[in-house]
Scaffold this active site. Structure first.
Site, PDB file in Angstrom:
ATOM      1  N   ASP A  25       9.298   2.693  -1.136  1.00  0.00           N
ATOM      2  CA  ASP A  25       8.337   3.363  -0.260  1.00  0.00           C
ATOM      3  C   ASP A  25       8.730   3.003   1.178  1.00  0.00           C
ATOM      4  O   ASP A  25       8.357   1.954   1.683  1.00  0.00           O
ATOM      5  CB  ASP A  25       6.916   2.893  -0.579  1.00  0.00           C
ATOM      6  CG  ASP A  25       5.905   3.523   0.367  1.00  0.00           C
ATOM      7  OD1 ASP A  25       4.687   3.415   0.096  1.00  0.00           O
ATOM      8  OD2 ASP A  25       6.319   4.124   1.379  1.00  0.00           O
ATOM      9  N   LYS A  51       5.647   9.249   8.420  1.00  0.00           N
ATOM     10  CA  LYS A  51       5.552   8.695   9.769  1.00  0.00           C
ATOM     11  C   LYS A  51       6.682   9.144  10.710  1.00  0.00           C
ATOM     12  O   LYS A  51       6.652  10.257  11.219  1.00  0.00           O
ATOM     13  CB  LYS A  51       5.451   7.161   9.668  1.00  0.00           C
ATOM     14  CG  LYS A  51       4.151   6.717   8.940  1.00  0.00           C
ATOM     15  CD  LYS A  51       4.020   5.227   8.862  1.00  0.00           C
ATOM     16  CE  LYS A  51       2.928   4.821   7.895  1.00  0.00           C
ATOM     17  NZ  LYS A  51       1.598   4.696   8.493  1.00  0.00           N
ATOM     18  N   TYR A  57       0.864  -1.191   0.000  1.00  0.00           N
ATOM     19  CA  TYR A  57       0.000   0.000   0.000  1.00  0.00           C
ATOM     20  C   TYR A  57       0.891   1.228   0.000  1.00  0.00           C
ATOM     21  O   TYR A  57       1.872   1.298   0.753  1.00  0.00           O
ATOM     22  CB  TYR A  57      -0.882  -0.011   1.256  1.00  0.00           C
ATOM     23  CG  TYR A  57      -1.712   1.242   1.454  1.00  0.00           C
ATOM     24  CD1 TYR A  57      -1.429   2.125   2.511  1.00  0.00           C
ATOM     25  CD2 TYR A  57      -2.775   1.552   0.615  1.00  0.00           C
ATOM     26  CE1 TYR A  57      -2.194   3.264   2.717  1.00  0.00           C
ATOM     27  CE2 TYR A  57      -3.545   2.698   0.820  1.00  0.00           C
ATOM     28  CZ  TYR A  57      -3.247   3.552   1.862  1.00  0.00           C
ATOM     29  OH  TYR A  57      -4.006   4.692   2.063  1.00  0.00           O
TER      30      TYR A  57
HETATM   31  P1  KE4 Z   1      -0.306   8.448   4.645  1.00  0.00           P
HETATM   32  O1  KE4 Z   1      -0.874   9.202   3.461  1.00  0.00           O
HETATM   33  O2  KE4 Z   1      -1.373   7.644   5.372  1.00  0.00           O
HETATM   34  O3  KE4 Z   1       0.507   9.344   5.566  1.00  0.00           O
HETATM   35  O4  KE4 Z   1       0.768   7.400   4.090  1.00  0.00           O
HETATM   36  C1  KE4 Z   1       0.372   6.479   3.115  1.00  0.00           C
HETATM   37  C2  KE4 Z   1       1.307   5.284   3.171  1.00  0.00           C
HETATM   38  C3  KE4 Z   1       2.281   5.164   2.209  1.00  0.00           C
HETATM   39  N1  KE4 Z   1       3.145   4.111   2.215  1.00  0.00           N
HETATM   40  C4  KE4 Z   1       3.076   3.163   3.175  1.00  0.00           C
HETATM   41  C5  KE4 Z   1       4.041   2.018   3.128  1.00  0.00           C
HETATM   42  C6  KE4 Z   1       2.093   3.240   4.202  1.00  0.00           C
HETATM   43  O5  KE4 Z   1       2.029   2.272   5.141  1.00  0.00           O
HETATM   44  C7  KE4 Z   1       1.201   4.329   4.210  1.00  0.00           C
HETATM   45  C8  KE4 Z   1       0.119   4.485   5.271  1.00  0.00           C
HETATM   46  N2  KE4 Z   1      -0.043   3.388   6.159  1.00  0.00           N
HETATM   47  C9  KE4 Z   1      -1.376   3.237   6.679  1.00  0.00           C
HETATM   48  C10 KE4 Z   1      -1.575   1.825   7.199  1.00  0.00           C
HETATM   49  N3  KE4 Z   1      -0.367   1.140   7.530  1.00  0.00           N
HETATM   50  C11 KE4 Z   1      -1.630   4.291   7.701  1.00  0.00           C
HETATM   51  C12 KE4 Z   1      -2.861   4.037   8.543  1.00  0.00           C
HETATM   52  C13 KE4 Z   1      -4.113   4.640   7.953  1.00  0.00           C
HETATM   53  O6  KE4 Z   1      -4.332   4.522   6.719  1.00  0.00           O
HETATM   54  O7  KE4 Z   1      -4.894   5.201   8.743  1.00  0.00           O
END
Ligand code: KE4
Length: 425
Positions: free
Chosen positions: A230, A258, A135
């Site tokens: 990523d 993060k 993702y």
């Molecule tokens: P954000 O747009 O949520 O900051 O990041 C997207 C993203 C991009 N790449 C990776 C590998 C990620 O894990 C994420 C976001 N992770 C999710 C679930 N692991 C965040 C939790 C959520 O969606 O509320």
């Protein structure tokens, strides 16, 4: 929650927080301290979610609180360049030399979306290759799911994503070298970039097979495509240099988020200077953001990176992670329940499965109903575990041995309930 549902879809600001995957109603949290979260009723939870990754130092680390407090004295947003942004970019490059230049943004989604646009512009190609189960945020081009066949065009991963937008996104099975080799044989000269989580955390944690990332590096280099890591989860989580240092594979572009925001909204993408210099205003590739590099988030990120470089932090996270993995595995073995634990450092997932989980089908095949029962058992005993079997749990430098003891006791009790429920079935 009733009031929240009336104003916010699902009562939440991000779907996973709704507990839809595990059932029940999520607690509403009011504050955090170290490894603990407190809900509106004052109940205390051991936090194994850590805001889905950012809080590697735990809640309200003194140096992060101080940096934010000091910055508040000076203001929150200036609409112009600040020294701190340069500092953060410098600190990131010192730790991750492949990131020769970077652009700060406000989320991981923005980081990957912008990195893909840059890769397509820089190569003059349009085909993007991603992996099932990885993702990369919710930008349209990355919300694609595997088509029926190996290289058939992808399907939109959500309503509202036009077919045309994912027509140039190829989705391959993860950890299948032959699938990647076939895709490059068929379309290598058209592939702008391969984007991958070097250690996926969104099908649950899955480890890259031996040589898999090295193969991606070889194939992209050979065909003039770019390799995008990523590292939104793994960046500065899996060590001072992220997954690329740990696994010894250097991408052309890296996406971060993060941890580099220390709990405030930050993302970043960066890499080779010849690529990044094509970004506006230096180059023609447009990308922008009102609060990109905002002083509060940058202050929290800088304080986090600096605190992470203190002696012993990463070895401590590894020690705790290994101990937790051992404890979870032993608890399941004692009860004759099949459990797999996939872990790298302080990110881990357990699966109720007979055989090791190495990709999305494997994760899907594990017992998610059993996972939900365990999640509830943990929560009722004061442990907040990620509310989905497709997420990673995290440890922070504020977690202690006694926290793991409490966790493992709750986990053992949960396994007891699971064994009973299976016995009844
Ligand atoms: P954000 O747009 O949520 O900051 O990041 C997207 C993203 C991009 N790449 C990776 C590998 C990620 O894990 C994420 C976001 N992770 C999710 C679930 N692991 C965040 C939790 C959520 O969606 O509320």
């Amino acid at each position: 929650m009733e009031r929240a549902r009336e104003l916010l879809p699902g009562g939440v600001s991000s779907p996973v927080r709704s507990f839809r995957a595990v059932g029940g109603t999520p607690p509403f949290f009011s504050r955090g301290q170290g490894p603990h979260l407190f809900d509106l009723d004052g109940n205390r939870y051991l936090d194994m979610v850590l805001a889905y990754g950012p809080l590697i130092l735990g809640h309200r680390h003194p140096e992060v609180v101080r940096a934010l407090t000091e910055q508040l004295e000076r203001g929150t947003a200036f609409g112009g360049p600040t020294e701190a942004e340069v500092e953060l970019a410098s600190e990131i490059r010192r730790r991750m030399p492949s990131v020769e230049m970077l652009r700060l943004v406000n989320s991981g989604t923005e980081a990957t979306m912008s990195a893909v646009r840059l890769a397509r512009a820089a190569t003059g190609r349009e085909l993007l290759l991603k992996f099932e189960g990885c993702y990369h945020g919710h930008s349209d081009a990355l919300l694609a799911q595997a088509g029926s066949g190996l290289a058939t065009l992808s399907l939109p991963g959500s309503p509202g994503v036009p077919r045309g937008t994912v027509a140039d996104t190829l989705v391959l099975p993860y950890n299948r070298p032959e699938a990647v080799e076939a895709a490059f044989r068929q379309a290598g000269e058209r592939i702008a970039a391969v984007v991958v989580e070097p250690v996926p955390g969104n099908m649950g944690v899955v480890l890259p097979g031996d040589g898999f990332l090295q193969l991606l590096r070889q194939l992209t280099s050979r065909h003039g495509s770019l390799l995008i890591f990523d590292e939104v989860i793994t960046g500065f989580r899996l060590g001072a240099g992220g997954a690329q240092a740990l696994l010894g594979v250097t991408p052309d572009l890296t996406c971060l988020g993060k941890v580099i925001g220390g709990g405030l909204p930050v993302g970043a993408f960066g890499g080779r200077r010849d690529l990044m210099s094509q970004l506006a205003p230096e180059g023609p590739v447009y990308q922008a953001g009102t609060l990109s590099g905002n002083p509060l988030a940058v202050a929290a990120g800088l304080a986090t990176l600096r605190a992470l470089s203190a002696d012993g932090v990463y070895p401590g996270l590894e020690r705790l992670g290994a101990e937790l993995e051992r404890g979870l595995t032993a608890a399941a073995a004692e009860r004759g329940l099949p459990l797999q634990v996939n872990r790298v450092g302080s990110m881990l997932t357990f699966y109720l499965a007979e055989t090791p989980v190495r990709d999305l089908p494997g994760s899907r095949a594990s017992d998610h109903r059993g996972f939900s029962l365990l999640h509830r058992a943990l929560l009722s005993r004061g442990v907040f575990w990620p509310p989905s079997g497709y997420e990673s749990a995290f440890l922070s430098s504020s977690h202690r041995e006694e926290d793991l003891e409490l966790l493992l006791e709750a986990f053992g009790a949960g396994l007891g309930e699971l064994a009973e429920s299976r016995g009844r079935a």
